[in-house]
Motif scaffolding. Structure first.
Motif: not given
Length: 106
Positions: A49-53, A62-73, A102-104
Motif C-alpha cells: 500500500d506504499r505507506t511503509r518501507i 528465508g526472507a525476513q523483515v529486519m526493520w520497518e518504518s512508516p512513511i507518514d503518507g 531517514w538519517s543514520p
C-alpha cells in the motif's frame, strides 16, 4: 533469486511488499545496502500500500523483515540512498509533495 548452473531460481520470497507499481514510471522503488548497520545488506522495499518501507534480508529461515518504518503518507517516488560518514541515508517522496528522509544514527 540465485543462479543454479544456467537457471535462475527463487531462493526466498515475502508477500506484502513491492519493487514497482504496474503502469508507473518509477522503476527504482527498491534499494539495497546495510541500512541498519548490522554488517548485513537488506533490500529496502515499500509495502504493497506504499505507506511503509521495510529492510528485508535473506536469512537461513528465508526472507525476513529486519526493520520497518512508516512513511507518514503514501510513497510516490523511487527510493534514493546515499552514503554519509555515519552510514546510509534513505529518502522517498510522498504523494503530498513531502520528501521523507531517514538519517543514520551516529
Amino acid at each position: 533469486y540465485e543462479f543454479t548452473g544456467t537457471d535462475l531460481s527463487i531462493v526466498s520470497e515475502l508477500r506484502g511488499y513491492t519493487s514497482h507499481i504496474i503502469g508507473s514510471r518509477n522503476l527504482d522503488m527498491a534499494v539495497a545496502g546495510d541500512f541498519d548497520g548490522d554488517g548485513q545488506p537488506e533490500i529496502v522495499l515499500p509495502s504493497q500500500d506504499r505507506t511503509r518501507i521495510a529492510g528485508i534480508a535473506n536469512t537461513a529461515n528465508g526472507a525476513q523483515v529486519m526493520w520497518e518504518s512508516p512513511i507518514d503518507g503514501v510513497l510516490s517516488t523511487n527510493l534514493a540512498a546515499t552514503r554519509t560518514p555515519q552510514g546510509l541515508m534513505l529518502a522517498v517522496g510522498r504523494t503530498d509533495g513531502t520528501v521523507r528522509v531517514w538519517s543514520p544514527q551516529g
